[in-house]
Structure formats: structure tokens, C-alpha cells
Design an enzyme around this catalytic site. Sequence first.
Site, mmCIF file in Angstrom:
data_model
loop_
_atom_site.group_PDB
_atom_site.id
_atom_site.type_symbol
_atom_site.label_atom_id
_atom_site.label_comp_id
_atom_site.label_asym_id
_atom_site.label_seq_id
_atom_site.Cartn_x
_atom_site.Cartn_y
_atom_site.Cartn_z
ATOM 1 N N ARG A 2 0.808 -1.233 0.000
ATOM 2 C CA ARG A 2 0.000 0.000 0.000
ATOM 3 C C ARG A 2 0.836 1.276 0.000
ATOM 4 O O ARG A 2 0.292 2.375 -0.057
ATOM 5 C CB ARG A 2 -0.965 -0.010 1.189
ATOM 6 C CG ARG A 2 -2.194 -0.857 0.907
ATOM 7 C CD ARG A 2 -3.139 -0.855 2.082
ATOM 8 N NE ARG A 2 -2.662 -1.711 3.161
ATOM 9 C CZ ARG A 2 -3.045 -1.592 4.432
ATOM 10 N NH1 ARG A 2 -3.895 -0.638 4.769
ATOM 11 N NH2 ARG A 2 -2.579 -2.404 5.352
ATOM 12 N N THR A 28 3.664 -14.072 9.929
ATOM 13 C CA THR A 28 4.504 -13.562 11.018
ATOM 14 C C THR A 28 5.157 -14.685 11.829
ATOM 15 O O THR A 28 6.282 -14.525 12.303
ATOM 16 C CB THR A 28 3.677 -12.668 11.963
ATOM 17 O OG1 THR A 28 2.461 -13.358 12.292
ATOM 18 C CG2 THR A 28 3.327 -11.338 11.327
ATOM 19 N N TYR A 61 8.163 -4.837 15.427
ATOM 20 C CA TYR A 61 7.860 -4.720 14.011
ATOM 21 C C TYR A 61 8.687 -3.582 13.409
ATOM 22 O O TYR A 61 8.761 -2.494 13.985
ATOM 23 C CB TYR A 61 6.367 -4.375 13.806
ATOM 24 C CG TYR A 61 5.400 -5.521 14.002
ATOM 25 C CD1 TYR A 61 5.822 -6.776 14.423
ATOM 26 C CD2 TYR A 61 4.048 -5.324 13.740
ATOM 27 C CE1 TYR A 61 4.909 -7.814 14.581
ATOM 28 C CE2 TYR A 61 3.128 -6.354 13.895
ATOM 29 C CZ TYR A 61 3.567 -7.597 14.318
ATOM 30 O OH TYR A 61 2.666 -8.612 14.468
ATOM 31 N N ASN A 99 -4.293 -6.825 19.533
ATOM 32 C CA ASN A 99 -2.890 -7.229 19.588
ATOM 33 C C ASN A 99 -2.059 -6.224 18.818
ATOM 34 O O ASN A 99 -2.272 -6.022 17.625
ATOM 35 C CB ASN A 99 -2.763 -8.622 18.944
ATOM 36 C CG ASN A 99 -1.322 -9.043 18.747
ATOM 37 O OD1 ASN A 99 -0.462 -8.737 19.561
ATOM 38 N ND2 ASN A 99 -1.078 -9.761 17.653
ATOM 39 N N TYR A 111 29.956 35.709 -3.658
ATOM 40 C CA TYR A 111 30.359 34.310 -3.517
ATOM 41 C C TYR A 111 31.754 34.271 -2.910
ATOM 42 O O TYR A 111 32.701 34.818 -3.485
ATOM 43 C CB TYR A 111 30.361 33.582 -4.865
ATOM 44 C CG TYR A 111 30.922 32.181 -4.730
ATOM 45 C CD1 TYR A 111 30.311 31.274 -3.857
ATOM 46 C CD2 TYR A 111 32.056 31.778 -5.418
ATOM 47 C CE1 TYR A 111 30.839 29.999 -3.676
ATOM 48 C CE2 TYR A 111 32.584 30.497 -5.247
ATOM 49 C CZ TYR A 111 31.969 29.615 -4.372
ATOM 50 O OH TYR A 111 32.481 28.361 -4.196
ATOM 51 N N ASN A 114 35.652 44.199 4.799
ATOM 52 C CA ASN A 114 34.363 44.471 4.179
ATOM 53 C C ASN A 114 34.390 43.977 2.736
ATOM 54 O O ASN A 114 35.230 44.392 1.941
ATOM 55 C CB ASN A 114 34.049 45.963 4.212
ATOM 56 C CG ASN A 114 32.605 46.205 3.793
ATOM 57 O OD1 ASN A 114 31.672 45.919 4.535
ATOM 58 N ND2 ASN A 114 32.430 46.675 2.561
ATOM 59 N N SER A 118 32.713 47.055 -4.654
ATOM 60 C CA SER A 118 31.662 46.237 -5.271
ATOM 61 C C SER A 118 32.103 45.649 -6.603
ATOM 62 O O SER A 118 32.974 46.188 -7.276
ATOM 63 C CB SER A 118 30.419 47.103 -5.511
ATOM 64 O OG SER A 118 29.936 47.572 -4.280
HETATM 65 C C1 UD1 Z 1 -0.364 -8.595 12.675
HETATM 66 C C2 UD1 Z 1 -0.951 -9.528 13.742
HETATM 67 C C3 UD1 Z 1 -2.217 -8.896 14.315
HETATM 68 C C4 UD1 Z 1 -1.907 -7.535 14.878
HETATM 69 C C5 UD1 Z 1 -1.259 -6.664 13.809
HETATM 70 C C6 UD1 Z 1 -0.785 -5.375 14.416
HETATM 71 C C7 UD1 Z 1 -0.400 -11.773 13.032
HETATM 72 C C8 UD1 Z 1 -0.901 -13.012 12.379
HETATM 73 N N1 UD1 Z 1 -1.263 -10.793 13.125
HETATM 74 O O1 UD1 Z 1 -1.307 -8.541 11.627
HETATM 75 O O2 UD1 Z 1 -2.728 -9.725 15.351
HETATM 76 O O3 UD1 Z 1 -3.100 -6.934 15.335
HETATM 77 O O4 UD1 Z 1 -0.126 -7.327 13.246
HETATM 78 O O5 UD1 Z 1 -0.336 -4.511 13.399
HETATM 79 O O6 UD1 Z 1 0.735 -11.729 13.458
HETATM 80 N N2 UD1 Z 1 6.010 -9.747 8.402
HETATM 81 C C9 UD1 Z 1 7.102 -10.488 7.997
HETATM 82 N N3 UD1 Z 1 6.898 -11.627 7.283
HETATM 83 C C10 UD1 Z 1 5.671 -12.072 6.938
HETATM 84 C C11 UD1 Z 1 4.549 -11.299 7.340
HETATM 85 C C12 UD1 Z 1 4.759 -10.146 8.080
HETATM 86 O O7 UD1 Z 1 8.235 -10.124 8.295
HETATM 87 O O8 UD1 Z 1 5.580 -13.124 6.292
HETATM 88 C C13 UD1 Z 1 6.227 -8.527 9.198
HETATM 89 C C14 UD1 Z 1 5.781 -7.266 8.500
HETATM 90 O O9 UD1 Z 1 6.864 -6.677 7.793
HETATM 91 C C15 UD1 Z 1 5.339 -6.371 9.642
HETATM 92 C C16 UD1 Z 1 4.859 -7.361 10.685
HETATM 93 O O10 UD1 Z 1 5.448 -8.605 10.366
HETATM 94 O O11 UD1 Z 1 6.401 -5.637 10.190
HETATM 95 C C17 UD1 Z 1 3.335 -7.472 10.728
HETATM 96 O O12 UD1 Z 1 2.879 -7.907 9.471
HETATM 97 P P1 UD1 Z 1 1.472 -7.488 8.904
HETATM 98 O O13 UD1 Z 1 1.254 -8.155 7.609
HETATM 99 O O14 UD1 Z 1 1.334 -6.015 8.949
HETATM 100 O O15 UD1 Z 1 0.532 -8.173 9.991
HETATM 101 P P2 UD1 Z 1 -1.017 -7.998 10.122
HETATM 102 O O16 UD1 Z 1 -1.676 -8.947 9.210
HETATM 103 O O17 UD1 Z 1 -1.372 -6.592 10.056
#
Ligand code: UD1
Length: 450
Positions: A13, A77, A98, A163, A360, A371, A399
Site C-alpha cells: 500500500r 509472522t 515490528y 494485539n 560568492y 568588508n 563592489s
Molecule cells: C499482525 C498480527 C495482528 C496484529 C497486527 C498489528 C499476526 C498473524 N497478526 O497482523 O494480530 O493486530 O499485526 O499490526 O501476526 N512480516 C514479515 N513476514 C511475513 C509477514 C509479516 O516479516 O511473512 C512482518 C511485516 O513486515 C510487519 C509485521 O510482520 O512488520 C506485521 O505484518 P502485517 O502483515 O502487517 O501483519 P497484520 O496482518 O497486520
Amino acid sequence: MNVVILAAGLGKRMHSDLPKVLHPLAGKPLLAHVVATARSLKPGLICIVYGHGGERVRAALAQDDLIWAKQEPQLGTGHALAQALPHLNPKVPTLVLYGDVPLIRAETLRSLCQAAGKGAALLTVELDDPHGYGRIIRSRGAVRRIVEEKDATKAERALREINTGIMVLPTARMKTWLAGLRNKNAQKEYYLTDVIAAAVADKVPVSSTRPGAAWETLGVNSKAQLAELERTFQRNVAAALMQDGVTLADPARIDVRGSLACGRDVAIDVNCVFEGETVLGDGVSVGANCVLSNVKVAAGARIEPFCHLQEADIGARCRIGPYARLRPGTTLAEEVHIGNFVEVKASQIAARSKANHLAYVGDTTVGRDVNIGAGTITCNYDGANKHRTIIEDDVHIGSDTQLVAPVRVGKGATLGAGTTLTKDAPRGALTISRVKQITITGWKRPVKKK
Ligand code: UD1
Ligand code: CA
């Protein structure tokens, strides 16, 4: 403690070629903010899980104390955290952060770690609009599990405690829980959040704490959210400056991208930007619309509106601007005046000297009480090399003078207006190079032929 920063997400996004965690907030990448906060906790190690735009992320953050774990493909995650496992010390807890949640504060994380003890702890907040977040499911007050928005029932979606994603887990057990994750859910992902139900099943206590402020836990998924967090960050900086006694014409119209240290009775007008490390001494005032980048300003100096100052050292009681440009390597002693449309680069100017209009001054050493007249230019560049100009004390430059470097103007010398100086000017004398003025009487202006 181990710190793992999840930063492999795609950031679709943002609609950008730059990996999401490298988008700048207050002049530095989102991820760098998180790393700095993590470091302030003095953990045993910091491991960053990266993936999308991998090499660029590593290069931007290249620092010896960071461990990198690649996640490819990105399966959620839980899968992300699992990539860090080989690097972690199983004997100490793991704090999960994160890479796109840049404003989290160290105090908040410290109390989360304390709450975890030998068990697990979640950082949660109550939101009026919890849409999109995982919900915290409790029974009799105790955390039981987390359910993702897309998997939640209508009743679960009505819950407002969410969360934040930031949590502390006991590392050795976490390893077992991660190995047991399944992706049978709406997103077909390995959810880190599912380890909470596993912890509860294993009778590991799961506590929760709240952040000091809700903005700490906000993430960046879009340019609009990035701008919103930038404003939050800047509001906090402005509040801290005012707390220390700095006068801000409007706390909503100052941007600090780096560090700004101020003495007593400093006043800053609207729309100023401070980059890198800038220091303003006692009684310094900065006019509207100035950009200062790695600048040191000594006590009592006044920066008038619309100045661009870069890597310069400005002496006490100097007067700079309006519309002045100081480039890297500029050192001004006390009470120097640099006026409108004057550019100074790699030059040292001694006490009380003035260049007030349209000049300059480059690669030049200027003595005291000099001056420099309007329109004066040091011709420091011959197309291949740069050369120095030396202007000794008490010199007066008329000048529209050009000083063709390398050249020296001796102490107390005067250069007549319009001089093109190609040889050294001796001390104490008037040097002038100018076509003799003549008048042709009886000369007629041409007239247009009919
Ligand atoms: C996650 C949480 C959700 C929480 C929310 C808060 C899970 C399943 N869900 O959801 O409960 O409310 O964050 O913002 O954990 N990332 C990776 N690898 C991946 C996927 C994600 O490194 O395969 C990283 C992303 O870069 C980011 C973070 O993990 O920094 C969270 O990922 P994102 O996709 O934003 O999680 P949400 O689905 O929003
Ligand atoms: Ca998110």
C-alpha cells in the site's frame, strides 16, 4: 534478551519501489528508529527478519551489531519469527518488534519484559475502531488466545482490545510452539499470534501490558499513516523543546530530522527544518523558513528568515541572512555579517567581517574587520582545480570585484570597485583594474531607418 524485528513484509500500500521499512520518518528509515529503540534496551542480540527488497534494507542499516535472517517466501509472522530461531539464545526471552512500528518507546518495552517474567507477555491496546487487528480473547480476565480479524466471529470482532503485535516469549518454548503452527486459516499464513493459545495450553502464564500512549503502537502501511506518525513524532519533539524553555512560534510548524540541542532563550520562528546534529547556543534566534543541517550556532547569533545553512560553524553574535547560503566547511568567528544572496563555502571568516549583499566567497580565508562589497566573487575554480583566496585583516573590497584565485590581498589593502584581481594586492595600497572612463561628446544615438 533477544530482540527480533520483523521487517520482511511487502508494504504494497506504499505504492513505492523503496522497501516499506526504509521510508524515512524524521529523516531516517522506519527500521532505524526501531533498531535505535531496541539498542537502548541493551539486548544480547538484535536479529532483523528481512525479505522484500532485502539487500537494500541490509545496506541501509549496515551495522556490525545486527544479525540478519532472510525470510523467503513470506508465509506469515510466525514463519518470519521462525527464520530468526537459529540465531537466538534459547536461555533468555525474545522480544518481538515490528520494523514498521517506529514510535514504540523503550519504557513501554521495559515494562512489557518485566510483566513477562519467565512467561509470555503481550502489548495490547483498546481501540474505538479495532478493524483489521487481531483481537485478544480472554476468559475470566486471563488471555486465552488471539484471533485475527479475518478469522473472527461477529462477537469476537466486537472486542476492542487488540494485539499490537509486540510481545515477549520464552525462547526455548517458543521454538516448540512455532514448529507446531499450521496455516489452516483465512489467510493461509503461519500466524505468530497462534503461539499464545499454545502457551496457554502448556500452562505458561501470558500477561499483558499497555503502552504509555496509543500512538506508540501505530504501524505504517500507507503514505497517509506515514505522514500521521511523522506529525506525532514532530509534536513530541516540539513539546520536549518547549519543556526545555525553547520558544517556538508554532509547535506545529517545526521539523527536526536528527538532533537539535538548544541553550537558554532560543527562539525559532515558523517553518524551520533542522537536519543532522544542530546546536543553537544561548539567545540564538532563527527566523522563518530556514533549513539548518549539521550547524553549530554560538550564543547571541541571529539567523534571519530564508537561510539555508549546511555544515557550518557560526560564531557568537553573527548576523546571517535573510537569504544567506552557508555551505560545508564554513567557519565564522564572532560578529560576522553574511547578508542576502551571499554564498560562502569552505571558508574561514574572522571576527567582525562583513559580506552583506550578493557575493560568492569560496575556498577563502578572510581576516578580521574585512568588508566585502556587493557583487564580489572569488573565482576559485579554473574548470579543473580549486584554488584558495586569502584576504588579510582590515581589507576593503569594492563592489563587483572578482578575485581570480590563487590570490592574496594584503593587510589593510583596498580594491577599487570593478577590479578583476589576477595578481596579489599589496598591503595598505589601493589596487584597481578598470578600463579608463571616457566620454565621447557629440555622439549620436543611431536611429531606425525608414
Ligand atoms: C499482525 C498480527 C495482528 C496484529 C497486527 C498489528 C499476526 C498473524 N497478526 O497482523 O494480530 O493486530 O499485526 O499490526 O501476526 N512480516 C514479515 N513476514 C511475513 C509477514 C509479516 O516479516 O511473512 C512482518 C511485516 O513486515 C510487519 C509485521 O510482520 O512488520 C506485521 O505484518 P502485517 O502483515 O502487517 O501483519 P497484520 O496482518 O497486520
Ligand atoms: Ca500491519
